[in-house]
Design an enzyme around this catalytic site. Structure first.
Site, PDB file in Angstrom:
ATOM      1  N   GLU A  37      37.387  53.702 114.526  1.00  0.00           N
ATOM      2  CA  GLU A  37      37.392  53.615 115.994  1.00  0.00           C
ATOM      3  C   GLU A  37      38.811  53.328 116.463  1.00  0.00           C
ATOM      4  O   GLU A  37      39.148  52.224 116.904  1.00  0.00           O
ATOM      5  CB  GLU A  37      36.398  52.540 116.445  1.00  0.00           C
ATOM      6  CG  GLU A  37      34.969  52.889 116.051  1.00  0.00           C
ATOM      7  CD  GLU A  37      33.977  51.754 116.300  1.00  0.00           C
ATOM      8  OE1 GLU A  37      34.412  50.676 116.764  1.00  0.00           O
ATOM      9  OE2 GLU A  37      32.784  51.946 116.034  1.00  0.00           O
ATOM     10  N   GLU A  50      33.552  48.605 124.397  1.00  0.00           N
ATOM     11  CA  GLU A  50      33.255  49.918 123.831  1.00  0.00           C
ATOM     12  C   GLU A  50      33.960  50.989 124.656  1.00  0.00           C
ATOM     13  O   GLU A  50      33.699  51.131 125.849  1.00  0.00           O
ATOM     14  CB  GLU A  50      31.744  50.170 123.836  1.00  0.00           C
ATOM     15  CG  GLU A  50      30.929  49.190 123.012  1.00  0.00           C
ATOM     16  CD  GLU A  50      30.982  49.497 121.529  1.00  0.00           C
ATOM     17  OE1 GLU A  50      31.597  50.526 121.159  1.00  0.00           O
ATOM     18  OE2 GLU A  50      30.418  48.713 120.743  1.00  0.00           O
TER      19      GLU A  50
END
Length: 880
Positions: free
Chosen positions: A444, A609
């Site tokens: 990520e 996120e």
């Protein structure tokens, strides 16, 4: 060879300063009893020092200084207490591991040479000098425990598991922002779904052989990975007309296990699972060479695991052309057509796979191109950035770089402490802390770009950045899982487990990165309040940027955890979606950083996120995020932090009122979906917020796999050792005062039990009703105090559950019984059990040293209360 030098050396032999120092020091402590002549002679070095003072090295940094030549024989070591104490402090620092004494290169000078305090010739960077050159016999602050960077030396090379082959190439990509928005792919309905052929009907053109999977585990690492000659895995071209693509992924953060050519311009790709696991295939990053400009190539990744993906709603892969970068300064860009994400038709009976397919036309012939799931940000990229900060003379004043720990493979996990120096100790103690981290999931990389934007702003000379550094201490861990980033994992560390499910771990050696992070935050909470914790992540199924938080159980701070996300959505309305935020705490997320830090006492504990795709909001609707968009969110975090802590609470209260209204609407919506009508006037705030929100669980990545088999026994042994330590823990010795207090408590309990055993209960009750006049008066004078402050009586009552007497009856009973005992027995030592209370009404409470922007954690009525407590005297026998 040098006769003049030899003649002069015979005439003048000078003592070695270190030799003289060690001789006196060891002789002083009785460890050296040999003759002076047995020590080695270093006159040659002394002569070089005398004639070439420029070669004298100072401290342990290897920096040369111009010094004033002076006859060495005139120098005298000062051996009073100042020298001995300085030597003792240095040796003590070495024993604690703070400073390692070492001989500088090309020098016969040790740090001990700097202890010639009266010398104007030899100066040290360890001892302090004033502006007149006089020596202050005091050591400077110790150097860092770990040396993070050297301004002149190379970066620390990444360490790889010994199973991994690594090519000897250094890759670098330029940063570039597209001049035009990159829109989502719009399906036409004519996209082809290629049937998976496999290597049975195709030709393998690239394949990694020894990839450690589930069942094996990490053993050791080294710089450069696997020993031996690096094999050429790509096929050998048969000539200039051979248009086979050459694949490669054995570089930092690369991930591609196999490539099969199934047609002239069509390839099936298999991603490598996270090392020491058999799953988590999402991140890809590989290189292709020998391209053709006019051909349309098709790539199909055949072993993805997530049933849902942003590729189904318009996300495009990223491509990078080296020729475009070198000639036109163009970097990563979104490319691809005929994009489809679909279920793999080949069922092996064990696991269900999904496919991603896209077509591409390369911009140049014979080009080198890269494909990636998202903008890569490697461990080397981080090191280059931190090196620039360490070498910046301004930023290094308020940004201290430390080593938090070493990862499983031995790579450094860096910790940054960012704050402006405080003017007073009170100001330093009043600062609250903010903790930020990123890349616990190595695939990520969005988190690293947001972190880079945050660091760019907080380290700038902006007035807002300076204000933030004045009022906060920022603790930043920019890359929590460097091992996973280096090897190209998507979710796991080299332990084969998701670190963001093991923040409660007790295995420090197996999960060092998160163990030391949790321990650092725990110690920070003991020093000061941590206002906010945020861990930066990426999301593969939703667009926009949003937060996951934790609902507060304290009614005093009801909905307060939602204020920061709402403010952030107002500051970044085209990127951040408050409606996508969720604050439900699920059982499967108990091991995440967000929940663990919340349970440790951090109210505003979040997981941020950020999407791999783009935005569906405002003027950025239906466009992909660029690195500049993500870095701008780092700035918005800082901006929102200032709004959140504004002394003017107008914004905060406005957001709180808006949150209550939004929650009412959500509750009405839920009841309407259930077909129920409910009057929420006055009772709606008592409804559990967790019942309203949906689950934050994703696919299999949300579940914890537990510990690997080889760690289960270790965890059991650690737990057993902890239990044994608790059992073996001896009861601490008590002081005389503690023994007296314990004796008094036992005596009181004995009196109570004796009174319970008296058979004449009726007569006893009538005696209680006739209280002495003194006690009735004192009871009226101190009734309010007895109600609020009666810890001693509560302790007694708690020890005997059967006792139900109220405090006044209990005290009168004890007075009566003691009076009777004193009349019949010999008196002993009598002490008063009245607690000492301050009776000075002029005493003021200690002023709150926190700045005016902080919330008062305690009500003013409790801080300002100065009530004198009066207890009746209880005279009890104690030890003589």
């Amino acid at each position: 060879m040098f006769p003049a030098l030899e003649t002069e050396l015979k005439q003048e032999t000078l003592p070695d300063p270190y030799e003289d120092f060690m001789y006196h020091h060891l002789q002083y402590y009785g460890y050296f009893k040999a003759q002076r002549g047995s020590l080695p002679n270093s006159a040659t070095h002394q002569h070089v020092w005398k004639n070439n003072p420029r070669y004298l090295l100072s401290g342990s940094f290897g920096e040369r200084e111009d010094v004033i030549p002076d006859p060495l024989q005139k120098e005298k070591l000062l051996w009073p207490t100042c020298l001995c104490s300085a030597v003792h402090r240095q040796l003590e620092a070495v024993s604690r591991g703070i400073r390692r004494p070492s001989r500088p290169e090309n020098s016969n000078c040790f740090p001990g040479d700097s202890l010639m305090l009266g010398s104007s010739l030899l100066k040290s960077r360890q001892l302090l000098h004033d502006e007149f050159g006089e020596v202050n016999p005091c050591l400077r602050e110790p150097r860092d425990l770990f040396a993070a960077f050297s301004s002149s030396g190379p970066l620390q090379a990444p360490r790889w598991p010994i199973e991994c082959e690594v090519i000897k190439e250094n890759l670098h990509h330029i940063e570039w922002v597209p001049p035009q928005p990159e829109y989502f792919y719009q399906p036409t309905g004519n996209e082809k779904l290629p049937e998976i052929v496999g290597e049975e009907k195709g030709t393998v053109v690239y394949q990694l052989d020894s990839v450690p999977t589930e069942g094996s585990y990490f053993t050791s690492s080294r710089v450069g990975g696997k020993r031996g000659i690096i094999r050429e895995l790509a096929v050998t071209l048969q000539g200039p007309e051979d248009n086979t693509l050459l694949f490669e992924s054995r570089f930092e953060s690369g991930n591609l296990q196999k490539a099969v050519r199934v047609d002239t311009y069509e390839y099936e790709l298999t991603l490598r699972t996270d090392l020491y696991t058999n799953k988590h295939t999402q991140w890809f990053y590989f290189r292709v060479q020998n391209t053709r400009k006019d051909a349309t190539y098709r790539f199909t990744i055949v072993n993805l695991l997530k049933p849902k993906s942003l590729y189904t709603i318009g996300m495009k892969p990223l491509m990078y052309s080296q020729l475009d970068a070198s000639t036109h300064n163009i970097g990563w860009r979104r490319e691809g057509n005929e994009i489809r994400y679909y279920k793999n038709n080949r069922d092996d009976g064990r696991q269900l796979f999904y496919c991603l397919t896209w077509t591409i036309q390369f911009p140049h012939d014979q080009d080198t191109c890269f494909f990636a799931h998202f903008y890569p940000y490697t461990y080397t990229d981080l090191q280059c950035y931190l090196l620039s900060v360490a070498n910046n003379p301004v930023q290094s004043q308020f940004c201290k770089l430390r080593t938090l720990c070493r990862s499983l493979a031995g790579n450094t996990v860096y910790l940054l402490t960012i704050t402006n120096p405080a003017r007073t100790p009170q100001e330093a103690a009043a600062k609250k802390a903010v903790v930020l981290s990123a890349r616990v999931h190595p695939g990520e990389s969005n988190g690293s770009w947001i972190m880079k934007g945050f660091l760019d702003f907080i380290l700038s000379n902006s007035p807002d950045a300076q204000l933030l550094r004045d009022i906060f201490i920022f603790k930043v861990v920019p890359m929590l899982n460097p091992d996973g980033v280096i090897v190209g994992n998507y979710r796991c560390s080299l332990a084969g487990r998701d670190l963001n499910r093991h923040y409660k771990t007790i295995l420090k050696e197996s999960f060092p990165c998160i163990w030391y992070t949790r321990n650092m935050i725990k110690r920070l909470l003991e020093e000061r309040e941590v206002l906010l914790y945020c861990d930066f992540h990426g999301h593969s199924r939703k667009n926009n940027i949003f937060l996951y938080g934790c609902n507060s159980n304290d009614r005093k701070y009801w909905l307060h955890e939602r204020v920061f996300p709402l403010m952030l959505s107002k500051n970044a309305p085209d990127k951040f979606s408050f409606h996508s935020c969720n604050f439900k705490v699920q059982k499967c997320k108990e091991g995440t950083g967000r929940v663990v830090m919340w349970r440790m006492g951090i109210l505003n504990s979040y997981t941020m996120e950020s999407t791999f795709g783009g935005s569906t909001l405002g003027h950025k609707r239906d466009t992909h995020f660029t690195t500049e968009d993500l870095k701008s969110l780092g700035y918005h975090v800082c901006d929102t932090l200032l709004d959140f802590c504004d002394p003017d609470r107008t914004k905060f209260m406005q957001c709180l009122a808006e949150l209550k209204e939004l929650l009412q609407q959500e509750i009405h919506k839920k009841f309407n979906e259930l077909g129920q009508d409910m009057d929420l006037e006055g009772s709606w705030s008592d409804i559990s917020l967790s019942d309203i929100e949906s689950s934050t669980s994703g696919s299999d990545s949300s579940l914890s796999d537990g510990l690997p088999l080889h760690l289960l026994n270790i965890a059991h042994e650690v737990n057993q050792k902890k239990k044994m330590c608790k059992k073996k823990k001896k009861k601490p010795l008590q002081t005389r005062k503690q023994r007296n207090e314990q004796y008094q408590k036992n005596n009181l309990m004995r009196e109570l039990k004796l009174t319970e055993d008296v058979p004449e209960r009726a007569g006893f009750a009538s005696t209680l009703r006739k209280q002495p006049t003194f006690f009735r008066n004192s009871e009226n004078a101190s009734s309010s105090t007895m109600r609020n402050d009666k810890p001693r009586l509560n302790e007694l009552r708690g020890r005997d559950k059967g006792t139900s007497l109220d405090p006044s009856k209990m005290a009168s009973l004890i007075l009566t019984k003691n009076k009777e005992r004193m009349q019949t027995e010999k008196p002993g030592f009598i002490v008063s059990c009245s607690p000492k209370r301050s009776t000075n009404p002029s005493q003021e409470p200690v002023p709150d040293m926190k700045p005016n922007w902080s919330r008062n954690r305690y009500p003013a009525t409790r801080r300002g209360r100065a009530t004198m407590t009066v207890y009746p005297s209880l005279h009890i026998y104690t030890y003589p």
